[in-house]
Design a protein around this motif. Structure first.
Motif, PDB file in Angstrom:
ATOM      1  N   LEU A  32      -7.149   4.495  -5.139  1.00  0.00           N
ATOM      2  CA  LEU A  32      -6.780   4.111  -3.772  1.00  0.00           C
ATOM      3  C   LEU A  32      -5.264   3.969  -3.646  1.00  0.00           C
ATOM      4  O   LEU A  32      -4.654   4.447  -2.679  1.00  0.00           O
ATOM      5  N   LEU A  33      -4.642   3.337  -4.629  1.00  0.00           N
ATOM      6  CA  LEU A  33      -3.190   3.166  -4.622  1.00  0.00           C
ATOM      7  C   LEU A  33      -2.479   4.514  -4.622  1.00  0.00           C
ATOM      8  O   LEU A  33      -1.475   4.713  -3.929  1.00  0.00           O
TER       9      LEU A  33
ATOM     10  N   GLY B  85      -4.241  -4.208   9.020  1.00  0.00           N
ATOM     11  CA  GLY B  85      -3.618  -5.501   9.275  1.00  0.00           C
ATOM     12  C   GLY B  85      -3.040  -6.120   8.018  1.00  0.00           C
ATOM     13  O   GLY B  85      -1.975  -6.739   8.047  1.00  0.00           O
ATOM     14  N   LYS B  86      -3.737  -5.934   6.906  1.00  0.00           N
ATOM     15  CA  LYS B  86      -3.292  -6.481   5.628  1.00  0.00           C
ATOM     16  C   LYS B  86      -1.964  -5.863   5.191  1.00  0.00           C
ATOM     17  O   LYS B  86      -1.105  -6.543   4.614  1.00  0.00           O
ATOM     18  N   LEU B  87      -1.820  -4.573   5.458  1.00  0.00           N
ATOM     19  CA  LEU B  87      -0.641  -3.839   4.998  1.00  0.00           C
ATOM     20  C   LEU B  87       0.500  -3.821   6.011  1.00  0.00           C
ATOM     21  O   LEU B  87       1.570  -3.285   5.717  1.00  0.00           O
ATOM     22  N   MET B  88       0.281  -4.386   7.194  1.00  0.00           N
ATOM     23  CA  MET B  88       1.308  -4.358   8.229  1.00  0.00           C
ATOM     24  C   MET B  88       2.614  -4.973   7.738  1.00  0.00           C
ATOM     25  O   MET B  88       2.622  -6.065   7.162  1.00  0.00           O
TER      26      MET B  88
ATOM     27  N   ILE C 105       2.440  -2.621  -2.228  1.00  0.00           N
ATOM     28  CA  ILE C 105       1.162  -2.067  -1.773  1.00  0.00           C
ATOM     29  C   ILE C 105       0.048  -2.433  -2.750  1.00  0.00           C
ATOM     30  O   ILE C 105      -1.057  -2.819  -2.344  1.00  0.00           O
ATOM     31  N   LYS C 106       0.321  -2.336  -4.035  1.00  0.00           N
ATOM     32  CA  LYS C 106      -0.689  -2.655  -5.046  1.00  0.00           C
ATOM     33  C   LYS C 106      -1.162  -4.094  -4.915  1.00  0.00           C
ATOM     34  O   LYS C 106      -2.362  -4.386  -4.981  1.00  0.00           O
TER      35      LYS C 106
ATOM     36  N   LYS D 270      11.875   1.749   8.883  1.00  0.00           N
ATOM     37  CA  LYS D 270      12.752   0.907   8.068  1.00  0.00           C
ATOM     38  C   LYS D 270      12.084   0.531   6.746  1.00  0.00           C
ATOM     39  O   LYS D 270      12.226  -0.589   6.258  1.00  0.00           O
ATOM     40  N   GLY D 271      11.342   1.480   6.210  1.00  0.00           N
ATOM     41  CA  GLY D 271      10.707   1.296   4.912  1.00  0.00           C
ATOM     42  C   GLY D 271       9.408   0.534   4.952  1.00  0.00           C
ATOM     43  O   GLY D 271       8.752   0.371   3.920  1.00  0.00           O
ATOM     44  N   ARG D 272       8.992   0.055   6.145  1.00  0.00           N
ATOM     45  CA  ARG D 272       7.796  -0.784   6.237  1.00  0.00           C
ATOM     46  C   ARG D 272       6.639  -0.055   6.922  1.00  0.00           C
ATOM     47  O   ARG D 272       6.850   0.717   7.866  1.00  0.00           O
TER      48      ARG D 272
END
Length: 326
Positions: free
Chosen positions: A321-322, A288-291, A300-301, A265-267
């Protein structure tokens, strides 16, 4: 039947208009519109796997997911879009050929001999000049298509030049075809405005009961609300994509890196990063940070910047990295 020629070039508004006419009326409609540069994605497609994201963002091209299935198409000021909304009595009334034949006949009146392709396209001399898609709602059907008139073909190719090897999914894939502009087959091509009137004139001629329709202020407000809540949102245009796995290799701060993301669902649901730039415990922290972050550059940035700052990772080049994530 009613007919409308949209005065708007906003793809979010025009696609929202189609849904509004389909779901809020019992009358039949014929709609024509021209969008500013935009990419229109099929309902069941993975948007990111269909577009050249860097090119789209650099050129401010809008991306819109439509109601109907099928493949991704590019719109610009040289592309005329048509839409039939009709009532149906039975499934046998649903036929791409039935809905495109009036357009084939209209093109014939200006000397263009188009033929119907089994892939729901219209061809001239073997080249695609129109792609078509359909959506059924209760006892009504929406059938719409493109008419490449004097579109910027090079820009079309650049905007849709994606790298599907990054994606693993079960989404509907686009089939790229050789395309051509209708104007290239005319010795003295009229303007696209005149071309629009020629198409409309033929439809009116074969539907003598057709009447013009103008949206009321209340209807415009309802369409704009639909645009705001659905067709203009990242959640619909990107997040609605079927779940997928995104994989990409690259260099970050001079070291090779291999990334794998699971997206639903885009996540972002999982992050796997193999590289000497981060030890295992920091990869886990990054995951965990990006969950539940949207698989989208801005979100994301922001999270990556926070992560690098919190862990004092000044040696890692942020943009490299991005770039691994998109």
């Amino acid at each position: 039947m009613y007919y409308l020629v949209s005065s708007s070039n906003d793809p979010y508004f025009n696609i929202a208009s189609e849904e509004y006419l389909l779901k809020n009326f019992t009358e039949e409609f014929f709609l024509l519109y021209i969008n500013e540069p935009s990419i229109i994605v099929g309902k069941h497609q993975n948007t990111l796997s269909e577009i050249n994201l860097d090119y789209v963002e650099a050129n401010g091209i809008k991306v819109v997911r439509r109601l109907s299935g099928g493949g991704t198409v590019f719109h610009d000021s040289g592309n005329l879009n048509f839409c039939f909304i009709r009532n149906i009595a039975a499934n046998e009334d649903i036929s791409f050929k039935r809905f495109t034949q009036p357009i084939v006949n209209a093109l014939a009146t200006i000397g263009i001999k188009a033929t119907f392709s089994g892939r729901h396209d219209l061809l001239v001399n073997g080249k695609k000049i129109s792609g078509n898609a359909m959506h059924v709602f209760k006892k009504r059907v929406l059938s719409h298509g493109t008419l490449l008139y004097n579109s910027q073909i090079g820009r079309l190719s650049s905007a849709l030049k994606s790298n599907p090897s990054f994606f693993q999914d079960k989404a509907v894939k686009s089939n790229r075809s050789r395309v051509a502009n209708i104007s290239s087959f005319l010795s003295s091509p009229p303007s696209i405005e005149e071309f629009t009137l020629q198409i409309l004139g033929h439809i009116r001629e074969v539907n003598p009961d057709a009447k013009p329709y103008t949206f009321s202020g209340e209807e415009l407000a309802a369409i704009e609300q639909l645009q705001k809540e659905k067709f203009g949102t990242w959640e619909w245009n990107y997040g609605y994509s079927p779940k997928y796995v995104f994989r990409k290799d690259g260099l970050v701060s001079g070291k090779t890196a291999s990334l794998s993301l699971k997206i639903e669902k885009g996540r972002i649901k999982t992050v796997e990063l193999k590289s000497e730039i981060l030890p295992a415990e920091l990869v886990k922290a990054l995951s965990g940070k990006l969950m539940d972050t949207f698989h989208e550059r801005k979100d994301i940035k922001e999270k990556l910047q926070q992560f690098l700052k919190e862990n004092e990772l000044k040696s890692i080049k942020m943009e490299e990295l991005l770039n691994l994530f998109l």
